[in-house]
Design a protein around this motif. Structure first.
Motif, PDB file in Angstrom:
ATOM      1  N   ALA A 160     -19.261  16.550 -45.953  1.00  2.00           N
ATOM      2  CA  ALA A 160     -20.004  17.575 -45.212  1.00  2.00           C
ATOM      3  C   ALA A 160     -19.525  18.972 -45.591  1.00  2.00           C
ATOM      4  CB  ALA A 160     -19.842  17.341 -43.708  1.00  2.00           C
ATOM      5  N   LEU A 161     -18.203  19.130 -45.702  1.00  3.59           N
ATOM      6  CA  LEU A 161     -17.657  20.430 -46.070  1.00  3.59           C
ATOM      7  C   LEU A 161     -18.005  20.783 -47.515  1.00  3.59           C
ATOM      8  CD1 LEU A 161     -15.906  22.834 -45.225  1.00  3.59           C
ATOM      9  CD2 LEU A 161     -13.890  21.547 -45.995  1.00  3.59           C
ATOM     10  N   VAL A 162     -17.924  19.800 -48.411  1.00  2.00           N
ATOM     11  CA  VAL A 162     -18.249  20.045 -49.816  1.00  2.00           C
ATOM     12  C   VAL A 162     -19.730  20.392 -49.965  1.00  2.00           C
ATOM     13  CG1 VAL A 162     -18.293  19.032 -52.123  1.00  2.00           C
ATOM     14  CG2 VAL A 162     -16.398  18.529 -50.577  1.00  2.00           C
ATOM     15  N   ALA A 163     -20.590  19.688 -49.224  1.00  4.59           N
ATOM     16  CA  ALA A 163     -22.022  19.996 -49.284  1.00  4.59           C
ATOM     17  C   ALA A 163     -22.297  21.407 -48.771  1.00  4.59           C
ATOM     18  CB  ALA A 163     -22.809  18.967 -48.471  1.00  4.59           C
ATOM     19  N   ALA A 164     -21.559  21.836 -47.742  1.00  5.63           N
ATOM     20  CA  ALA A 164     -21.727  23.194 -47.235  1.00  5.63           C
ATOM     21  C   ALA A 164     -21.319  24.217 -48.287  1.00  5.63           C
ATOM     22  CB  ALA A 164     -20.902  23.380 -45.965  1.00  5.63           C
ATOM     23  N   GLY A 165     -20.228  23.949 -49.006  1.00  5.76           N
ATOM     24  CA  GLY A 165     -19.822  24.856 -50.079  1.00  5.76           C
ATOM     25  C   GLY A 165     -20.842  24.921 -51.197  1.00  5.76           C
ATOM     26  N   THR A 166     -21.412  23.768 -51.557  1.00  5.14           N
ATOM     27  CA  THR A 166     -22.445  23.749 -52.595  1.00  5.14           C
ATOM     28  C   THR A 166     -23.690  24.488 -52.135  1.00  5.14           C
ATOM     29  OG1 THR A 166     -21.635  21.526 -53.086  1.00  5.14           O
ATOM     30  CG2 THR A 166     -23.594  22.241 -54.249  1.00  5.14           C
ATOM     31  N   ALA A 167     -24.050  24.323 -50.863  1.00  2.00           N
ATOM     32  CA  ALA A 167     -25.202  25.050 -50.326  1.00  2.00           C
ATOM     33  C   ALA A 167     -24.972  26.557 -50.371  1.00  2.00           C
ATOM     34  CB  ALA A 167     -25.485  24.603 -48.896  1.00  2.00           C
ATOM     35  N   ALA A 205     -30.486  38.484 -64.040  1.00  2.00           N
ATOM     36  CA  ALA A 205     -30.683  37.358 -63.127  1.00  2.00           C
ATOM     37  C   ALA A 205     -29.921  36.113 -63.565  1.00  2.00           C
ATOM     38  CB  ALA A 205     -32.172  37.038 -63.002  1.00  2.00           C
ATOM     39  N   LEU A 206     -29.578  36.032 -64.840  1.00  2.00           N
ATOM     40  CA  LEU A 206     -28.863  34.856 -65.327  1.00  2.00           C
ATOM     41  C   LEU A 206     -27.479  34.724 -64.705  1.00  2.00           C
ATOM     42  CD1 LEU A 206     -29.750  34.884 -69.139  1.00  2.00           C
ATOM     43  CD2 LEU A 206     -30.545  33.262 -67.411  1.00  2.00           C
ATOM     44  N   LEU A 207     -26.839  35.862 -64.379  1.00  2.00           N
ATOM     45  CA  LEU A 207     -25.481  35.793 -63.830  1.00  2.00           C
ATOM     46  C   LEU A 207     -25.444  35.091 -62.476  1.00  2.00           C
ATOM     47  CD1 LEU A 207     -22.506  36.449 -63.943  1.00  2.00           C
ATOM     48  CD2 LEU A 207     -23.007  38.723 -63.034  1.00  2.00           C
ATOM     49  N   PRO A 208     -26.195  35.557 -61.465  1.00  2.00           N
ATOM     50  CA  PRO A 208     -26.166  34.804 -60.190  1.00  2.00           C
ATOM     51  C   PRO A 208     -26.773  33.413 -60.318  1.00  2.00           C
ATOM     52  CG  PRO A 208     -27.817  36.557 -60.098  1.00  2.00           C
ATOM     53  CD  PRO A 208     -27.031  36.780 -61.342  1.00  2.00           C
ATOM     54  N   ALA A 209     -27.742  33.241 -61.227  1.00  2.00           N
ATOM     55  CA  ALA A 209     -28.341  31.909 -61.397  1.00  2.00           C
ATOM     56  C   ALA A 209     -27.321  30.905 -61.922  1.00  2.00           C
ATOM     57  CB  ALA A 209     -29.536  31.990 -62.337  1.00  2.00           C
ATOM     58  N   SER A 210     -26.393  31.367 -62.779  1.00  2.00           N
ATOM     59  CA  SER A 210     -25.407  30.453 -63.362  1.00  2.00           C
ATOM     60  C   SER A 210     -24.369  29.997 -62.345  1.00  2.00           C
ATOM     61  CB  SER A 210     -24.704  31.128 -64.545  1.00  2.00           C
ATOM     62  OG  SER A 210     -23.922  32.230 -64.105  1.00  2.00           O
ATOM     63  N   LEU A 211     -24.239  30.717 -61.234  1.00  2.00           N
ATOM     64  CA  LEU A 211     -23.273  30.307 -60.210  1.00  2.00           C
ATOM     65  C   LEU A 211     -23.598  28.939 -59.622  1.00  2.00           C
ATOM     66  CD1 LEU A 211     -22.738  33.673 -58.301  1.00  2.00           C
ATOM     67  CD2 LEU A 211     -21.121  32.520 -59.814  1.00  2.00           C
ATOM     68  N   TYR A 212     -24.852  28.543 -59.700  1.00  2.00           N
ATOM     69  CA  TYR A 212     -25.227  27.232 -59.174  1.00  2.00           C
ATOM     70  C   TYR A 212     -24.511  26.116 -59.931  1.00  2.00           C
ATOM     71  CZ  TYR A 212     -28.217  23.528 -57.325  1.00  2.00           C
ATOM     72  OH  TYR A 212     -28.672  22.393 -56.705  1.00  2.00           O
ATOM     73  N   GLY A 213     -24.439  26.243 -61.253  1.00  3.96           N
ATOM     74  CA  GLY A 213     -23.721  25.248 -62.038  1.00  3.96           C
ATOM     75  C   GLY A 213     -22.250  25.185 -61.672  1.00  3.96           C
ATOM     76  N   GLU A 214     -21.647  26.349 -61.410  1.00  3.36           N
ATOM     77  CA  GLU A 214     -20.237  26.357 -61.014  1.00  3.36           C
ATOM     78  C   GLU A 214     -20.047  25.643 -59.681  1.00  3.36           C
ATOM     79  OE1 GLU A 214     -16.680  29.532 -59.880  1.00  3.36           O
ATOM     80  OE2 GLU A 214     -18.467  30.208 -60.968  1.00  3.36           O
ATOM     81  N   GLY A 215     -20.932  25.908 -58.717  1.00  7.46           N
ATOM     82  CA  GLY A 215     -20.813  25.242 -57.428  1.00  7.46           C
ATOM     83  C   GLY A 215     -20.962  23.737 -57.533  1.00  7.46           C
ATOM     84  N   LEU A 216     -21.911  23.279 -58.352  1.00 10.82           N
ATOM     85  CA  LEU A 216     -22.099  21.838 -58.530  1.00 10.82           C
ATOM     86  C   LEU A 216     -20.886  21.199 -59.194  1.00 10.82           C
ATOM     87  CD1 LEU A 216     -25.833  21.686 -59.681  1.00 10.82           C
ATOM     88  CD2 LEU A 216     -24.904  20.914 -57.497  1.00 10.82           C
ATOM     89  N   ARG A 217     -20.348  21.867 -60.213  1.00  7.41           N
ATOM     90  CA  ARG A 217     -19.183  21.315 -60.913  1.00  7.41           C
ATOM     91  C   ARG A 217     -17.987  21.168 -59.967  1.00  7.41           C
ATOM     92  NH1 ARG A 217     -17.773  18.973 -66.002  1.00  7.41           N
ATOM     93  NH2 ARG A 217     -15.533  19.192 -66.211  1.00  7.41           N
ATOM     94  N   ARG A 218     -17.753  22.181 -59.151  1.00 13.63           N
ATOM     95  CA  ARG A 218     -16.623  22.115 -58.226  1.00 13.63           C
ATOM     96  C   ARG A 218     -16.837  21.015 -57.187  1.00 13.63           C
ATOM     97  NH1 ARG A 218     -13.222  26.228 -59.156  1.00 13.63           N
ATOM     98  NH2 ARG A 218     -14.021  28.047 -60.269  1.00 13.63           N
ATOM     99  N   SER A 219     -18.067  20.820 -56.764  1.00 19.04           N
ATOM    100  CA  SER A 219     -18.351  19.752 -55.800  1.00 19.04           C
ATOM    101  C   SER A 219     -18.165  18.379 -56.437  1.00 19.04           C
ATOM    102  CB  SER A 219     -19.780  19.901 -55.280  1.00 19.04           C
ATOM    103  OG  SER A 219     -19.968  21.147 -54.659  1.00 19.04           O
TER     104      SER A 219
END
Length: 550
Positions: free
Chosen positions: A28-35, A101-115
């Motif tokens: 639950a906590l990891v999903a919140a961080g990814t969200a 726009a690519l910079l904030p868009a790429s943060l999604y990949g970082e969040g998924l990798r950490r999760s």
């Protein structure tokens, strides 16, 4: 009856394994961080993807299709206006705004990798450059996304027509839309699991878990559509402020969707390492696994058997060094990577996705009966000959560069096949290594000639040839000075040069007007990337050489 009962028991075992793997992981906590990461990158990512769709389908086509999708959503909460505004802003995005726009868009990949790393058995400290690995791992999914989204956008008018007809056609449109969304979304999930996830799982486990996860995600997205139809004022709990209400509502559903995604990732790990017998064909067993699907000698919390290629290669090398020890069952791909590592003084190629894929492809081809009969030196000489033929075809213009692309790929494949055949057949010798290296350098110069034939500036071609030769000269001198292994696998290894040259040929033949949206010549773009990657690769290799000879 017995087979059905066995399958049901295996399915129950799989569910138990997934629940056991998630226990204590604070999903639950990891999903919140990814969200949280997804909330930061959501708008920017949608702008980037819709802009790419605009280049594929045209501005009007993209805006019209998105508008029809918006009209199909429930009225209220400003959904239609928001979707229309997003599409309008995306298709008019300038190149500078697109790059920003690519910079904030790429943060999604970082969040998924950490999760994913939090769920993976790989230790956090063993995963270096986690953020950048996640961002670069999203590249395949982002590249495929415009084509996936374009398929949905092209189908939107037809589905809208069915829905407007009412009756049974309305039901048919809903069924078709769900299954289309399921296939398209599952494709993206599969790519995310494969390239953003930690380690490399087997394709069967990745595909099955990707499509299962995609089905559940489609169901939850359907629930979100129903949620939009609920006549409840989101701003009511926030004193009538619309922005906080909409943000919290969207965040809630992003949290739920990513919780489903994380469960799907854990399913992939279990399918790959613990319940692999579910995916095995009749008569095939999961060799090398203890009861319950665990690695022999490992406790229950050990890593999945195929989740980490590097661990398997190191394990194989350790077993090879133990005289008389019984070897476990390894896959042929692991054997190939281990053989390559032994020839390069233990340097593991699985740290580089491109290099390991190149080695595995060459090893698989080398095991065929036809290639085993060919002398390795003849394969070495075939590489420059194929590249020379590619130069001639590249000068032809028209569709000839497409044929040149095939020859460039053949040249690169022959470069890997000569050593693989020599090792597989026991014909490796020092003179063969000299022939191989000489043929590779000639082929590198011919690849530069292909780019020049396609119209790349002569000065940049000279620079590309220079950085390629300097890269290999530095490694050769370091080996002569006593360095063991290759020093470092940089971003500018030969597979990248072959890929860039092949892309230039394919683009010049099929899209002669230039790169979509910019009109830049394909050869110019590829030679610039070659030089830039070559500079970075020289720095990486120099650091590796300095460490090895220190």
């Amino acid at each position: 009856m017995g087979a059905g009962h066995s399958m049901w028991s295996a399915l129950r075992l799989l569910i138990t394994e997934v629940r056991s793997g998630l226990r204590g992981k604070h999903v639950a906590l990891v999903a919140a961080g990814t969200a949280f990461f997804s909330l930061i990158s959501l708008v920017a990512l949608m702008l980037v993807l819709l802009r790419l769709c605009g280049w594929l389908l045209g501005v009007d086509g993209t805006r019209g299709a998105v508008s029809q999708i918006g009209d199909a959503l429930p009225a209220g909460h400003g959904v239609q206006a928001g979707v229309t505004a997003l599409a309008g802003a995306a298709v008019e995005l300038s190149l500078v705004a697109f790059a920003l726009a690519l910079l904030p868009a790429s943060l999604y990949g970082e969040g998924l990798r950490r999760s994913f790393l939090h769920l993976s058995p790989v230790a956090v400290q063993d995963d270096t450059f986690t953020g950048w690995r996640g961002r670069l791992g999203m590249v395949p999914a982002v590249v495929a996304a415009p084509f996936v989204m374009s398929t949905a956008l092209l189908a939107a008018p037809w589905l809208a027509g069915l829905a407007n007809a009412g009756g049974w056609r309305l039901v048919l449109s809903a069924v078709v839309a769900f299954h289309l969304l399921w296939v398209l979304l599952s494709t993206e999930v599969l790519l995310v699991f494969r390239f953003v996830g930690v380690g490399v799982a087997g394709w069967r486990a990745t595909v099955v878990s990707g499509f299962v996860t995609g089905a559940f995600l489609c169901g939850f997205l359907g629930g979100f559509v129903l949620f939009l139809a609920v006549p409840f004022d989101w701003s009511a709990p926030f004193g009538g402020l619309a922005a906080p209400g909409a943000t919290v509502a969207v965040s809630l559903w992003l949290y739920l969707l990513h919780a489903v995604l994380l469960v799907g990732y854990q399913l992939m790990l279990c399918l790959d390492g613990r319940a692999g017998r579910l995916l095995a064909p009749a008569g095939e067993s999961c060799t090398g696994l203890a009861p319950g699907g665990r690695v022999p000698g490992r406790h229950r919390g050990g890593w999945p058997w195929r989740a980490d290629v590097a661990s398997r290669v190191r394990l194989r090398l350790r077993h090879d060094r133990r005289a008389g020890s019984a070897k476990p069952q390894f896959s042929d791909d692991t054997d190939g990577l281990a053989r390559w590592a032994r020839l390069h003084q233990g340097h593991d190629p699985s740290g580089s996705v491109l290099a390991s894929a190149w080695v595995v492809l060459a090893q698989r081809c080398a095991r065929t009966r036809l290639l085993r009969a060919v002398p390795p030196d003849l394969l070495s000489l075939g590489g420059p000959l194929a590249a020379a033929a590619a130069v001639g075809l590249a000068f032809g213009g028209g569709l000839w560069p497409v044929a040149s692309c095939a020859l460039v790929v053949l040249s690169g494949l022959l470069d890997g096949l000569d050593g693989a055949v020599a090792v597989t057949t026991g014909r490796a010798r020092p003179l063969g290594a000299v022939v191989d290296a000489t043929a590779d350098r000639i082929a590198d110069l011919l690849l530069v000639a292909v780019l020049y034939a396609l119209g790349a500036p002569a000065s940049w071609c000279v620079a590309a040839a220079t950085v390629a030769l300097l890269h290999e000269y530095l490694r050769a001198r370091a080996v002569a000075a006593g360095m063991r292994g290759v020093g470092a696998l940089s971003v500018a290894e030969r597979p990248l040069r072959v890929v860039l040259c092949a892309v230039a040929c394919l683009g010049s033949g099929l899209l002669p007007a230039g790169t979509p949206g910019t009109g830049w010549p394909w050869a110019d773009v590829c030679v610039l990337v070659w030089v830039a990657a070559g500079g970075v690769g020289l720095v990486q290799l120099a650091v590796g050489v300095a460490r090895a000879l220190r």
